[in-house]
Scaffold this motif. Structure first.
Motif, mmCIF file in Angstrom:
data_model
loop_
_atom_site.group_PDB
_atom_site.id
_atom_site.type_symbol
_atom_site.label_atom_id
_atom_site.label_comp_id
_atom_site.label_asym_id
_atom_site.label_seq_id
_atom_site.Cartn_x
_atom_site.Cartn_y
_atom_site.Cartn_z
ATOM 1 N N ILE A 60 0.852 -1.311 0.019
ATOM 2 C CA ILE A 60 0.040 -0.187 0.010
ATOM 3 C C ILE A 60 1.044 1.374 0.074
ATOM 4 O O ILE A 60 0.361 2.254 -0.127
ATOM 5 C CB ILE A 60 -0.940 0.044 1.148
ATOM 6 N N GLY A 61 2.231 0.964 0.198
ATOM 7 C CA GLY A 61 3.026 2.183 0.003
ATOM 8 C C GLY A 61 4.375 2.014 0.556
ATOM 9 O O GLY A 61 4.762 0.872 0.506
ATOM 10 N N GLU A 62 5.330 3.084 0.482
ATOM 11 C CA GLU A 62 6.625 2.827 0.814
ATOM 12 C C GLU A 62 6.914 4.268 1.535
ATOM 13 O O GLU A 62 6.800 5.299 1.304
ATOM 14 C CB GLU A 62 7.392 2.491 -0.423
ATOM 15 N N VAL A 63 7.941 4.075 2.417
ATOM 16 C CA VAL A 63 8.674 5.080 3.087
ATOM 17 C C VAL A 63 10.265 5.098 2.969
ATOM 18 O O VAL A 63 10.851 3.756 2.787
ATOM 19 C CB VAL A 63 8.319 5.052 4.811
ATOM 20 N N ALA A 64 10.937 5.960 3.199
ATOM 21 C CA ALA A 64 12.479 5.872 3.003
ATOM 22 C C ALA A 64 13.065 6.821 4.086
ATOM 23 O O ALA A 64 12.237 7.678 4.569
ATOM 24 C CB ALA A 64 12.803 6.469 1.741
ATOM 25 N N ASP A 65 14.234 6.617 4.498
ATOM 26 C CA ASP A 65 15.018 7.468 5.320
ATOM 27 C C ASP A 65 15.954 8.151 4.793
ATOM 28 O O ASP A 65 16.942 7.993 4.382
ATOM 29 C CB ASP A 65 15.717 6.476 6.575
ATOM 30 N N PHE A 66 15.750 9.544 4.921
ATOM 31 C CA PHE A 66 16.317 10.718 4.259
ATOM 32 C C PHE A 66 17.113 11.270 5.186
ATOM 33 O O PHE A 66 17.789 12.403 4.632
ATOM 34 C CB PHE A 66 15.686 11.604 3.250
ATOM 35 N N THR A 67 17.151 10.891 6.426
ATOM 36 C CA THR A 67 18.070 11.743 7.367
ATOM 37 C C THR A 67 19.446 11.401 7.071
ATOM 38 O O THR A 67 20.286 12.130 7.375
ATOM 39 C CB THR A 67 17.697 11.165 8.908
ATOM 40 N N ILE A 68 19.798 9.988 6.418
ATOM 41 C CA ILE A 68 21.188 9.977 5.895
ATOM 42 C C ILE A 68 21.192 9.838 4.573
ATOM 43 O O ILE A 68 20.372 9.021 3.997
ATOM 44 C CB ILE A 68 21.653 8.784 6.566
ATOM 45 N N LEU A 69 21.747 10.526 3.939
ATOM 46 C CA LEU A 69 21.969 10.415 2.285
ATOM 47 C C LEU A 69 23.094 9.692 1.985
ATOM 48 O O LEU A 69 24.208 9.601 2.512
ATOM 49 C CB LEU A 69 21.987 11.673 1.704
ATOM 50 N N THR A 70 22.788 8.720 0.978
ATOM 51 C CA THR A 70 24.045 7.944 0.514
ATOM 52 C C THR A 70 23.998 8.183 -1.089
ATOM 53 O O THR A 70 23.080 8.439 -1.776
ATOM 54 C CB THR A 70 23.686 6.477 0.936
ATOM 55 N N VAL A 71 25.347 7.629 -1.695
ATOM 56 C CA VAL A 71 25.566 7.659 -3.094
ATOM 57 C C VAL A 71 26.138 6.512 -3.414
ATOM 58 O O VAL A 71 27.119 5.949 -2.843
ATOM 59 C CB VAL A 71 26.349 9.076 -3.374
#
Length: 321
Positions: free
Chosen positions: A151-162
């Motif tokens: 039904i959905g998706e969440v992501a953790d953007f408190t730490i950005l990765t490359v």
């Protein structure tokens, strides 16, 4: 040294798909795409009307059994006294003791059923980690969904990765950069910002198609726009293996569309300009020529010579790898 520039895009350090643990009608959706999950950690809630009605029915039955068990205990005690006075038979006492045991077992069964219903009520709430950002939403209120449906998706953007895919040579150079005092730095070209980074994780698997090592770097500097898709550039200095050398820009002169260098001893040599590199020693030009080799000394070009002679009595520069 040769300068290699790799371009990738930022992404979240973790992603979590949201699925339902109960089938039914979606009662509420608390967040839309782009929103940040609050302290209650709720993303959606399923309709729990029939579960609550069933729980009420179980509670009523438990109340009835409590009264019945209390009555059975009084009957057992009464027949035990009558049996001691020889006013009752053993079979009557056994019947009431069995009835009491059956009702107690039924009460335990209802307690288990009540815990199961309460757990199912909890699972009508689709939870998400606090502080994570919604990246997908696939349902609407009043929509019917089945167990296990996405039904959905969440992501953790408190730490950005490359993410990067590096050759063994590039990986060794990057590992060496991470051990130096300055560490690893990335350039966010769209924001015009340079940020510090560190090694986040190295994927142990091997990709036969690319034959490269997959790694991820973690940004250690705060970014104003903390989101995925930011263009990121990584500059890796690697050893020069093509025979090219590095020279200061003032030793290379241009004549029409050709580039020349003037050895301290000998005739001018035509060279091929392969690129530039900015390092701790300043800007250097990467050139290639069969007559140019590491350790050779070259004159300062006439355009720079007058200024340089004011600062040094011997105007010459040495080629390096």
């Amino acid at each position: 040294m040769r300068e290699i520039t790799l371009t990738v895009f930022t992404s979240a350090c973790a992603r979590l798909p949201l699925v339902t643990e109960a089938s039914g009608r979606v009662q509420s959706i608390y967040y839309d795409v782009g929103a940040t999950i609050g302290g209650e950690s709720r993303f959606a809630r399923m309709d729990d009307t029939f579960l609550r009605l069933k729980l009420e029915e179980v509670n009523v039955e438990q109340t009835r059994l409590c009264l019945q068990i209390a009555f059975d205990k009084r009957e057992v005690n009464r027949y035990e006294k009558l049996l001691r006075q020889n006013h009752a038979v053993v079979s009557q006492l056994d019947t009431f003791q069995q009835t009491l045991a059956n009702h107690q077992n039924e009460q335990w069964r209802l307690e288990v059923e009540s815990r199961v219903l309460n757990e199912r009520l909890k699972r009508t709430k689709v939870l998400a980690p606090t502080g994570w950002r919604v990246t997908e939403r696939d349902v609407e209120p009043e929509q019917w969904v089945n167990v296990g449906e996405h039904i959905g998706e969440v992501a953790d953007f408190t730490i950005l990765t490359v993410p990067f895919a590096l050759t063994p040579e590039q990986h060794a150079a990057l590992t060496n950069m991470s051990k130096q005092f300055d560490g690893i730095h990335l350039t966010l070209s769209e924001l015009g910002q340079q940020v510090a980074a560190s090694m986040w994780r190295t994927i142990s698997g091997f990709a036969p198609t690319t034959r490269k090592i997959a790694i991820e770097l973690k940004l250690r500097t705060a970014v104003a726009s903390s989101c995925g898709g930011l263009r990121t550039e990584l500059v890796i200095p690697t050893p020069e293996r093509s025979g090219a050398v590095m020279l200061p820009p003032e030793t290379v002169r241009q004549s029409f569309e050709e580039h020349w260098v003037d050895p301290v001893e000998g005739n001018p040599n035509r060279v091929l300009l392969l690129g530039s590199y900015s390092g701790p020693d300043g800007k250097k030009l990467r050139i290639g020529s069969p007559e140019v080799f590491p350790g050779a000394r070259f004159k300062i070009s006439p355009e720079e010579k007058a200024m340089d002679e004011m600062q040094s009595d011997h105007a010459a520069a040495k080629a390096t790898k």
